[in-house]
Design an enzyme around this catalytic site. Structure first.
Site, short mmCIF file in Angstrom:
data_model
loop_
_atom_site.label_atom_id
_atom_site.label_comp_id
_atom_site.label_asym_id
_atom_site.label_seq_id
_atom_site.Cartn_x
_atom_site.Cartn_y
_atom_site.Cartn_z
CD GLU A 76 -10.17 -5.47 -2.96
OE1 GLU A 76 -10.16 -4.69 -1.99
OE2 GLU A 76 -10.89 -5.31 -3.96
CE LYS A 85 -3.89 -1.41 5.08
NZ LYS A 85 -3.88 -2.05 6.42
CB VAL A 134 -7.23 -1.35 0.56
CG1 VAL A 134 -8.15 -0.44 1.36
CG2 VAL A 134 -6.28 -0.51 -0.28
CD GLU A 165 2.59 -3.11 6.93
OE1 GLU A 165 3.37 -3.12 5.97
OE2 GLU A 165 1.51 -3.72 6.94
N GLY A 220 -3.19 -10.53 8.48
CA GLY A 220 -2.96 -11.96 8.72
C GLY A 220 -2.67 -12.67 7.41
CE LYS A 254 0.20 -2.27 4.01
NZ LYS A 254 -0.30 -3.44 4.69
N1 HSE Z 1 -0.02 -4.15 9.00
C1 HSE Z 1 -1.27 -4.19 8.31
C2 HSE Z 1 -2.38 -4.09 9.33
C3 HSE Z 1 -1.38 -5.44 7.52
O1 HSE Z 1 -2.12 -4.29 10.52
O2 HSE Z 1 -3.52 -3.79 8.95
C4 HSE Z 1 -2.53 -5.48 6.57
O3 HSE Z 1 -2.48 -4.44 5.64
#
Ligand code: HSE
Length: 419
Positions: free
Chosen positions: A121, A197, A124, A182, A295, A97
């Site tokens: 997809e 996002k 996001v 992340e 996940g 993203k």
């Molecule tokens: N690190 C991101 C989150 C992973 O926690 O939403 C999914 O995009």
């Protein structure tokens, strides 16, 4: 029905999402993982070492590959891979993203010039098909608002703080161990990931290409048990909410802010790593989509859906983009003059800048902690936010009907209970 021949997939990256894609593809005999390119030769992996190659060019130049999946975390390398694929007119899906939101105009132009395809997809809201919904279902109908919980890790942390009383650091460590966060978790808890996002959502929902500095962004790093208890005593929960709202002046209000949500909002019931997206459309009215936002398998499922769609010839149309006579993308005006009501707590009150509050009520448990409820214009908050962040402040947006008196009373009640 079309008879599907086996398609060969080349994957870049074998972290949480790459492994997730590999697992879910075991359910599809027509999609074969041909090669997986990773960087680190020494890392212990769930597949034997002969499954991997280490030179991205070797994969990119392999003409037997039908489609690439770019699932690495480094945005620079990811951009390089995606650009090279699109310049060759090929098809790639990505979950990056940060890279996509920061380079969207160029990536759209490359697809137009060379005829390649990029779907994302999985970038996001994990398993929630929000981009496809915006593209395919709402390609014509005007949207008024798209907002919600877009980061699974911070929602996981906030839910843990709500229900289990664990410390912030413990909850973050759990989110990391479960593969939700992340590689650099500052992106999650600092609100950057949700910003990337909501930028992508704003492009598909409103045709807006956003510069990150135009968006009000605060994270949850400085939340304390005191803030959580205060919200709870008001009957609310704190959630990291990203929103893009087209107001009555046809300007876009954009923000990523911790926000007090009450049980009258669907977002109150979004727990753990789940995400929830509220849509408000001109004629369809309100809709709410909820699902796992992070996940390995939920995100792998979103990549799989993109792989299948891209192989069937699906492309994004960016139906809300508007171009001028020189074929340049027309920008969507952003709102700056509206006002926000916020709660702020800092343990460094001496460094609080003098903000041009429109309304202000301060309170606090002792001389070292200052809490306030104030109303301020978006423009001023954008201007002073960097200085406020220096004061290690926790900031949350409040619905306009929550009063400062409610906060002050709740704060005194909590103090009395603690005494
Ligand atoms: N690190 C991101 C989150 C992973 O926690 O939403 C999914 O995009």
């Amino acid at each position: 029905m079309k008879n599907k021949s086996t398609k060969r997939i080349g994957i870049f990256g074998f972290g949480c999402v790459g492994q997730g894609l590999h697992d879910v593809l075991q359910d599809n005999p027509h999609l074969q993982v041909a090669r997986i390119c990773v960087r680190d030769r020494e890392k212990l992996r769930a597949l034997p070492s002969h499954s991997f190659i280490y030179n991205p060019q070797e994969l990119l130049q392999d003409d037997s590959i039908d489609l690439f999946a770019e699932l690495i975390s480094n945005p620079k390398e990811a951009l390089h891979i995606v650009k090279q694929t699109l310049e060759a007119g090929k098809t790639i899906v990505s979950a990056n993203k940060k890279m996509i939101s920061e380079n969207l105009t160029e990536l759209v132009a490359l697809q137009q010039e060379f005829g390649g395809t990029l779907l994302y997809e999985a970038a996001v809201c994990g398993s929630i098909p929000i981009l496809r919904t915006l593209e395919a279902y709402y390609s014509n109908e005007p949207l008024q608002e798209v907002s919600g919980i877009l980061n699974g890790s911070s929602n996981f942390i906030l839910s843990k703080l709500d229900s289990e009383g664990v410390s912030y650091n413990e909850a973050l460590a759990q989110a990391q161990a479960l593969g939700f966060a992340e590689a650099d978790p500052t992106l999650d808890v600092g609100g950057y990931d949700a910003l990337h996002k909501i930028s992508l959502i704003a492009a598909h929902a409103f045709g807006a290409v956003i510069k990150p500095e135009q968006v009000l962004r605060c994270g949850i790093q400085h939340i304390s048990k005191q803030d959580v208890a205060l919200a709870q005593s008001l009957g609310a929960r704190i959630r990291l909410v990203a929103s893009a709202k087209l107001n009555k002046n046809n300007k876009l209000e954009l923000q990523v802010l911790p926000t007090l949500v009450f049980p009258d909002s669907e977002l109150y019931f979004v727990e753990a790593e789940f995400n929830g997206v509220q849509l408000q459309a001109k004629y369809a009215g309100n809709q709410f989509l909820k699902g796992r936002g992070a996940g390995s398998h939920p995100t792998g499922s979103a990549v799989w859906a993109d792989v299948s769609a891209a192989l069937d010839g699906y492309k994004y149309n960016y139906p809300k983009f508007r171009y001028n006579d020189e074929e340049q993308l027309r920008s969507v005006p952003l709102e700056e003059d509206d006002e926000l009501k916020i709660y702020l707590r800092t343990t460094m009150p001496e460094f609080l800048p003098q903000l041009p509050w429109r309304e202000l009520a301060t309170f606090g448990s002792d001389a070292k902690v200052c809490q306030l409820v104030g109303t301020i214009s978006r423009k001023d908050l954008l201007l002073y936010l960097p200085a406020l962040k220096q004061t290690i402040a926790f900031i949350a947006q409040l619905p306009s009907n929550v009063s400062a008196e409610q906060f002050i009373n709740a704060s005194y009640t909590l103090l009395e209970e603690a005494a």
